[in-house]
Write a protein that holds these residues in place. Structure first.
Motif, PDB file in Angstrom:
ATOM      1  N   LEU A  38       0.827  -1.205   0.000  1.00  0.00           N
ATOM      2  CA  LEU A  38       0.000   0.000   0.000  1.00  0.00           C
ATOM      3  C   LEU A  38       0.865   1.260   0.000  1.00  0.00           C
ATOM      4  O   LEU A  38       0.542   2.247  -0.672  1.00  0.00           O
ATOM      5  N   LEU A  39       1.975   1.222   0.732  1.00  0.00           N
ATOM      6  CA  LEU A  39       2.864   2.382   0.779  1.00  0.00           C
ATOM      7  C   LEU A  39       3.472   2.664  -0.595  1.00  0.00           C
ATOM      8  O   LEU A  39       3.556   3.832  -1.018  1.00  0.00           O
ATOM      9  N   VAL A  40       3.887   1.624  -1.290  1.00  0.00           N
ATOM     10  CA  VAL A  40       4.449   1.821  -2.629  1.00  0.00           C
ATOM     11  C   VAL A  40       3.378   2.339  -3.587  1.00  0.00           C
ATOM     12  O   VAL A  40       3.640   3.183  -4.445  1.00  0.00           O
ATOM     13  N   GLU A  41       2.138   1.852  -3.431  1.00  0.00           N
ATOM     14  CA  GLU A  41       1.054   2.342  -4.271  1.00  0.00           C
ATOM     15  C   GLU A  41       0.789   3.826  -4.037  1.00  0.00           C
ATOM     16  O   GLU A  41       0.501   4.578  -4.984  1.00  0.00           O
ATOM     17  N   ARG A  42       0.904   4.253  -2.798  1.00  0.00           N
ATOM     18  CA  ARG A  42       0.700   5.685  -2.505  1.00  0.00           C
ATOM     19  C   ARG A  42       1.799   6.533  -3.121  1.00  0.00           C
ATOM     20  O   ARG A  42       1.538   7.614  -3.660  1.00  0.00           O
ATOM     21  N   ILE A  43       3.032   6.045  -3.056  1.00  0.00           N
ATOM     22  CA  ILE A  43       4.123   6.769  -3.696  1.00  0.00           C
ATOM     23  C   ILE A  43       3.953   6.762  -5.217  1.00  0.00           C
ATOM     24  O   ILE A  43       4.230   7.769  -5.890  1.00  0.00           O
ATOM     25  N   GLN A  44       3.482   5.651  -5.752  1.00  0.00           N
ATOM     26  CA  GLN A  44       3.243   5.584  -7.197  1.00  0.00           C
ATOM     27  C   GLN A  44       2.155   6.564  -7.611  1.00  0.00           C
ATOM     28  O   GLN A  44       2.263   7.237  -8.654  1.00  0.00           O
ATOM     29  N   SER A  45       1.121   6.673  -6.799  1.00  0.00           N
ATOM     30  CA  SER A  45       0.059   7.644  -7.085  1.00  0.00           C
ATOM     31  C   SER A  45       0.591   9.069  -7.051  1.00  0.00           C
ATOM     32  O   SER A  45       0.257   9.895  -7.913  1.00  0.00           O
ATOM     33  N   LEU A  46       1.448   9.350  -6.067  1.00  0.00           N
ATOM     34  CA  LEU A  46       2.047  10.679  -6.000  1.00  0.00           C
ATOM     35  C   LEU A  46       2.949  10.930  -7.199  1.00  0.00           C
ATOM     36  O   LEU A  46       2.962  12.041  -7.752  1.00  0.00           O
TER      37      LEU A  46
END
Length: 482
Positions: free
Chosen positions: A207-215
């Motif tokens: 989930l953390l990597v997905e949030r960074i990817q979204s950013l």
């Protein structure tokens, strides 16, 4: 009232961005405008009126530390590490993304910038006309050795080497921090360097990597719409946490789910090397090597200059390196800091013309008025704490320096009259001894009430001198035990 601009031509000098870059490639160079004295004088006069207006109106982003008074790379990194230590205290990991903007200063769109100055910063009439005149009708020529190009009109960018250029770039990119909360991230900017981070438990690493990817996608879209672009080859990702937490990261799974992401074990952020466990081993090793290199070069000129000149050279080449961002090293064990102390000892021997392996006494350091490495670090922390109480520190540091009165009640407290600071509760030793929000107030409360009052009532330079004298008068062993 603002002053009119002068339309002028100017040459452009190109310097390599880093010593090890290929000199045959155009993108290895950074253009520096060769500005006239009159032009810089006019820019300075405008800046003296424009910057206070922005500061008083609260129009500058609070988490942008580039080219601003009382802000620095050290304050930005100190805030970042405090966030990481707080996450460690909650048994969480931190994923940090370091973004680099390609040719950022050279790609600023003048029309977008002028529109933003009018709509977001309230410039109208003569001030807006002045900035339009300042940006338009610019011509550049590039000089390389004896050859030079033709004069060409510049339609993009703010001149590097100018007074107003950095400020205009900050205003141009002031919308970037608003993208962080949309992806559940936090971040900080220093000029064109963007650092964003997210916290979470090891079980939520995907989930953390997905949030960074979204950013990252949001940043890419914003950059594209503003004629800027992210340099994907220089973007870095790194996990932070305790060794036990880092072992829970499933890197094969992350590589399978996010094949375009590569996670580093250490990164260089604003001149400081950060490793995943924040041991600073690589940073101290690199700093020690560069310091000894310069000491060997200084040894050659020792007999050719006077003692006072040589001491100044040592301060410029050695002490300045040792002191750069040294507040980040607070709480490290003595064995980790010993290489830096050895550098200071070698520098003191060189100044005193002592043999290479002779003993360095405390008296010699007092004669030079040098503090040992552990005291230099704590001295820097206390300086930042005193600046925060004077309103001379960034908001993100001042907000964590609190008095007990401002938190517990509205009644006068005895701790308030003693100028005590609130020490937040922490569970782990790392957060207690290394986070600025915790160690800063702790060190401040160690000072006697009269010393605190003296520091805050004196002017800034006098308080620095008084605090350093206080360190020597208390005995350095007192500060080493803490």
């Amino acid at each position: 009232m603002l002053y009119p601009s002068l339309t002028e031509t100017r040459s452009c000098l190109s310097l390599t961005q880093k010593p090890n870059l290929d000199t045959n490639l155009c993108n290895s160079y950074r253009p520096i405008s060769n500005l006239s004295f009159l032009s810089k004088t006019l820019e300075r006069l405008v800046s003296l009126q424009f910057l206070p207006y922005l500061e008083q109106s609260g129009l500058l982003p609070s988490n942008q530390s580039g080219f601003r008074a009382h802000h620095s790379t050290e304050t930005a990194l100190l805030s970042l590490l405090s966030e990481i230590y707080s996450a460690v205290d909650r048994s969480e990991l931190t994923l940090l993304a370091l973004y680099d903007v390609s040719a950022a200063f050279d790609m600023v769109d003048h029309n977008i910038l002028l529109q933003r100055l009018e709509t977001s910063y309230g410039l109208q009439g003569l001030p807006l006309c002045w900035f339009r005149s300042y940006l338009s009708e610019r011509t550049h020529m590039i000089i390389s050795g004896d050859s030079r190009t033709k004069w060409i009109h510049v339609k993009l960018g703010v001149p590097q080497g100018s007074v107003l250029g950095p400020l205009l770039f900050i205003l141009y990119t002031a919308e970037i921090p608003s993208l962080f909360p949309l992806s559940g991230a936090s971040g900080h900017l220093f000029a064109d360097d963007v650092q964003a981070f997210v916290h979470g438990s090891p079980s939520s690493q995907l989930l953390l990597v997905e949030r960074i990817q979204s950013l990252s996608n949001s940043l890419h879209s914003w950059m594209s719409s503003n004629r800027l672009s992210l340099n994907a080859s220089k973007t870095q990702f790194i996990w932070f946490g305790t060794p036990q937490q880092l072992l829970k990261i499933d890197f094969p799974l992350l590589s399978e789910m996010f094949p375009h992401y590569s996670f580093s074990s250490s990164v260089r952020d604003l001149g400081v090397t950060l490793d995943s466990s924040l041991t600073f081993k690589e940073h101290i090793s690199s700093l020690t090597r560069s310091s000894y290199f310069h000491l060997r070069r200084l040894r050659v000129v020792r007999r050719s200059v006077s003692s006072s000149v040589f001491t100044t050279l040592v301060h410029a080449f050695i002490c300045s390196r040792i002191d750069y961002c040294n507040s980040l090293l607070i709480g490290l064990p003595k064995v980790r800091l010993s290489p830096l102390q050895s550098v200071l000892n070698a520098a003191a021997r060189l100044i005193a013309r002592r043999p290479r392996y002779s003993h360095i006494s405390t008296f010699m350091f007092q004669e030079l008025h040098w503090l040992p490495i552990f005291a230099r670090i704590k001295f820097k922390i206390l300086i930042l704490v005193s600046k925060a109480q004077r309103g001379l520190a960034p908001k993100y540091l001042a907000d964590v320096i609190l008095r007990p009165l401002s938190v517990t009640s509205h009644r006068p407290l005895r701790s308030s009259s003693r100028l005590d600071l609130l020490v937040p509760h922490t569970r782990t030793a790392m957060a207690q001894s290394r986070s600025f929000a915790s160690i800063g107030p702790s060190l401040w409360n160690m000072l006697s009430p009269s010393t605190r009052s003296k520091i805050l009532s004196s002017n800034l330079s006098s308080s620095f001198a008084f605090l350093k004298t206080y360190f020597f008068s208390c005995g350095l062993a007192h500060w080493q035990r803490f």
